[in-house]
Design an enzyme around this catalytic site. Structure first.
Site, short mmCIF file in Angstrom:
data_model
loop_
_atom_site.label_atom_id
_atom_site.label_comp_id
_atom_site.label_asym_id
_atom_site.label_seq_id
_atom_site.Cartn_x
_atom_site.Cartn_y
_atom_site.Cartn_z
N GLU A 189 0.82 -1.22 0.00
CA GLU A 189 0.00 0.00 0.00
C GLU A 189 0.85 1.27 0.00
O GLU A 189 0.64 2.18 0.79
CB GLU A 189 -0.97 -0.01 1.20
CG GLU A 189 -1.89 -1.21 1.16
CD GLU A 189 -2.96 -1.25 2.24
OE1 GLU A 189 -2.75 -0.65 3.31
OE2 GLU A 189 -4.00 -1.88 2.01
N ASP A 206 -8.15 -9.50 4.41
CA ASP A 206 -7.95 -8.31 5.24
C ASP A 206 -9.01 -8.17 6.33
O ASP A 206 -9.94 -7.38 6.16
CB ASP A 206 -7.95 -7.05 4.35
CG ASP A 206 -7.46 -5.83 5.10
OD1 ASP A 206 -7.03 -5.97 6.24
OD2 ASP A 206 -7.50 -4.73 4.51
N GLU A 221 -12.52 -2.24 12.15
CA GLU A 221 -12.54 -1.57 10.85
C GLU A 221 -13.66 -2.10 9.95
O GLU A 221 -14.39 -1.33 9.33
CB GLU A 221 -11.18 -1.75 10.16
CG GLU A 221 -11.16 -1.23 8.74
CD GLU A 221 -9.82 -1.44 8.04
OE1 GLU A 221 -8.87 -1.94 8.68
OE2 GLU A 221 -9.72 -1.08 6.85
C1 GCV Z 1 -2.58 0.47 8.29
C2 GCV Z 1 -6.10 -2.29 5.52
C3 GCV Z 1 -6.53 -1.01 6.17
C4 GCV Z 1 -5.40 0.01 6.20
C5 GCV Z 1 -4.22 -0.63 6.93
C6 GCV Z 1 -3.83 -1.88 6.17
C7 GCV Z 1 -2.69 -2.62 6.86
O1 GCV Z 1 -5.90 -2.12 4.17
O2 GCV Z 1 -7.64 -0.49 5.49
O3 GCV Z 1 -5.85 1.15 6.89
O4 GCV Z 1 -3.15 0.27 7.02
O5 GCV Z 1 -4.93 -2.76 6.11
O6 GCV Z 1 -2.98 -3.52 7.60
O7 GCV Z 1 -1.54 -2.28 6.63
#
Ligand code: GCV
Length: 688
Positions: free
Chosen positions: A265, A338, A366
């Site tokens: 990411e 995720d 989340e």
């Molecule tokens: C910290 C998901 C979440 C992101 C998070 C990522 C991760 O994609 O939406 O906010 O980033 O996981 O675990 O690195």
């Protein structure tokens, strides 16, 4: 007559319960009987242990209780031997953990018999996704308790008080580590001014046995170190990490180590320099090794193409098995995608034989309604920890593959992404505290049942305190058990399945609205976005059917699991229905085990989810006489919102998928109350 008597008790109780803002968490008991504590040792940790006993003792008045350090082979790490008259442990921290256990048992009525309690994992860590400016990624309970921005690095008394309360809560459930900053890490955290604040935090956390860790940005050597590169094999880069480690350990001698999110990411990583994850992890691990530090290297990575997302971590890491140095642990999210409401376990558990792997769970909700929905996560984690990987034959559960039972590992660990913020009640939702509690308890003992954890938490969090009992002689315990404990526990234990039902039943996953991951967004697929960031990639709905084909005929993700799981998941007739659409793309009229068509079954699941939330509302309203006004009303309001949201989920998903199934919603199911067009236009992000 009996009814009237019970009613009177209800009313009296409702009138006399003290208002509570939730800040005391599960540590509410204060007024107690005197106890004579015998303890010859002296240390800040032992002082806390003694103080806790004096403050929370609920045993016989004036009893003598002995805390004794004693070497005992049966006691491992910070474990302890508990008995009705005292606690023995190898370490001061073991004695403190024993004290918290004893007090918990006194309050919950669990037996206090002679027994040894050892932790399942050596490191039991909360990962705070806290940014240095004070915001929290995926945080729903206010701003960070650790960071307030660059201009507020000075440590205040208020900060220290909060950190001490936080450390106490962690220690009371066995947590012994905290990563203080977001995995999307700012390089600045490694600059001296920020490290000074880390030092101050560490000093407050230390007596409670909490080690501090930091998430680090892989490009730190070039960004803050002024080097031309952050290539992990460059000698200057290696030297930079070594010097940085030296600086940190001078400030914080018991510093735990680093957590790294690399090449994921947008975060930099070794692949930017043509190196492997092992090259990157080893360079940083070598720097902390002389001080006993570890590196937790995350496996949450993406491949360059959009090949099945569920396969990517395994493909990346399996070829590196054995290439990591022995103070590296690979941190793997529970599921392959995720933190979804339900996923099968990630195939990386039970895969590598020469590299330790640690689970990463998400305490902050989340994808599970954030701080609005009541969702107790222990059942999800129990399901995960008890999943059999078959790594070394039957019984190779995820728990055993990660806690050192199957292979000798230098280090074992488990992490949970924290749900803590500056909100008075720490977690936003009073019941979200139960998830913090559950994570700690499972990290200490990965065999605990959700039922037991819920039982403990409800008693500790809601039972009238001894003071209330003494002053008002309120509720008879049996009445409280029947009218409060039992139904509230049932609601908690059902709540995760309810969320799965109204969000994504039968193996559906990742059909959330983008960015905020709160409401439904099965339609969201703008051009130019990575396909594996869009819901249609995951549900694959078309007029022929729905679901992701991960069988041998599809992406073959099943091949990443050991037999007999591989065949079990591959065959639609043996695949557990909870994972049906995770592994199979099936026609709408496919007949499920219920005898219904897939479409009808889907409809019934969504309806059931909504009905479950409605039943939670009733349960809570009935529980009113047993809860103080403040917490009662917060939960009641949140349940209302949850119910509205569940309705939106049901209508959005059914109306959207109906465009493909072209089948009617069964007539004994309530009709949708929203229009799909409106739902798409008024994304739930704006409605919250
Ligand atoms: C910290 C998901 C979440 C992101 C998070 C990522 C991760 O994609 O939406 O906010 O980033 O996981 O675990 O690195």
């Amino acid at each position: 007559m009996k009814v009237t008597f019970t009613l009177l008790i209800f009313l009296f109780a409702a009138l006399t319960l003290n208002a509570e803002n939730g800040h005391d968490l599960w540590l509410r008991a204060k007024h107690t009987a005197p106890v004579n504590v015998v303890c010859s040792g002296k240390s800040p940790t032992l002082e806390i242990a003694k103080q806790e006993l004096h403050q929370g003792w609920q045993g016989k008045a004036n009893a003598t209780f002995v805390l004794k350090k004693k070497h005992d082979k049966l006691i491992k790490g910070d474990g302890y031997r508990l008995s009705p008259d005292g606690i023995e442990a190898n370490t001061d921290l073991g004695l403190l953990y024993g004290v918290y256990d004893l007090l918990r048992r006194q309050q919950t009525g669990e037996p206090i018999t002679e027994q040894v309690e050892n932790p399942s994992y050596e490191r039991r860590i909360l990962d705070h996704w806290d940014n240095l400016d004070g915001t929290i990624e995926r945080g729903y309970a206010g701003r960070s308790i650790f960071w307030h921005g660059k201009d507020s690095l000075a440590v205040t008394e208020k900060d220290k008080k909060l950190w001490q309360e936080y450390a106490r809560a962690d220690a009371s459930i066995g947590i012994n580590g905290a990563v203080l900053d977001n995995v999307n890490a700012s390089p600045l955290v490694l600059t001296t001014e920020y490290l000074k604040r880390v030092q101050a935090i560490a000093e407050v956390l230390r007596p409670y046995g909490i080690k501090t860790y930091l998430s680090v940005n892989f490009a730190s050597p070039s960004v803050i170190g002024g080097l031309k590169t952050s290539d992990p094999l460059d000698p200057q880069v290696k030297e930079w990490w070594k010097n940085k480690a030296k600086e940190i350990y001078k400030l914080i001698p018991d510093f735990g180590g680093f957590l790294v999110k690399a090449n994921s990411e947008g975060q930099p990583g070794p692949q930017n320099f043509g190196r492997t994850h092992a090259d990157g992890a080893n360079t940083i691990a070598d720097a902390v090794k002389p001080y006993g530090g570890i590196v937790m290297w995350r496996a949450f990575v993406y491949s360059a193409n959009d090949e099945d997302r569920a396969k990517q971590a395994y493909n990346e890491f399996m070829p590196l098995d054995g290439k990591f140095h022995d103070n590296v642990i690979i941190q793997v999210k529970n599921g392959p995608v995720d933190f979804q409401p339900r996923e099968p376990f990630s195939p990386l558990f039970g895969a590598m034989k020469k590299t330790p792997v640690m689970p990463e769970l998400q305490v902050t909700q989340e994808y599970l309604g954030q701080a609005v929905h009541l969702v107790f996560l222990a059942p999800m984690w129990e399901e995960f920890l008890k999943s059999d990987t078959y790594q070394e034959g039957k019984g190779s559960t995820v728990a055993r593959c990660t806690d050192g039972s199957i292979f000798q590992q230098t280090h074992t660990a488990i992490a949970g992404v924290a749900n803590v913020g500056l909100d008075t009640n720490w977690c936003g939702h009073p019941f979200a505290q139960a998830n913090w509690y559950a994570f700690g308890r499972l990290a200490w003992n990965n065999q605990l049942s959700s039922d037991q954890i819920a039982d403990e938490w409800v008693k500790l969090t809601f039972k009238p305190t001894p003071a209330e009992d003494r002053t008002h002689s309120t509720v008879l315990p049996i009445v409280w058990n029947i009218n409060f404990l039992k139904p509230v526990k049932r609601m908690m234990l059902e709540s995760r399945e309810a969320a799965v039902n109204y969000m994504m039943p039968l193996g559906l996953h990742h059909i959330f609205a983008p960015e905020n991951h709160y409401g439904p967004g099965p339609w969201w697929a703008p051009k130019g976005v990575r396909k594996d960031w869009t819901p249609p990639y995951y549900h694959q709905a078309d007029t022929l059917g729905i679901g992701f084909d991960r069988t041998e005929n599809g992406s073959n993700a099943v091949s990443q699991y050991h037999e007999p799981l591989r065949s079990l998941f591959n065959d639609v007739n043996t695949c557990p229905e909870i994972y049906l659409l995770w592994f199979h793309h099936l026609p709408w009229n496919y007949q499920t085990q219920s005898g219904l068509t897939l479409w009808d079954d889907l409809c019934y699941h969504y309806q059931e989810g909504l009905d479950q939330v409605r039943s939670f509302q009733k349960t809570w309203d009935k529980a009113k006489p047993y809860v103080d006004k403040e917490r009662f009303s917060v939960v009641q309001k949140k349940l209302r919102k949850q119910c509205i949201n569940a309705q939106v989920w049901k209508d959005a998903c059914l109306l959207y998928f109906q465009q493909f199934s072209r089948m009617p919603i069964p007539y004994n199911i309530e009709r949708p109350v929203h229009n799909l067009k409106d739902l798409i236009e008024n994304d739930m992000k704006r409605k919250r």
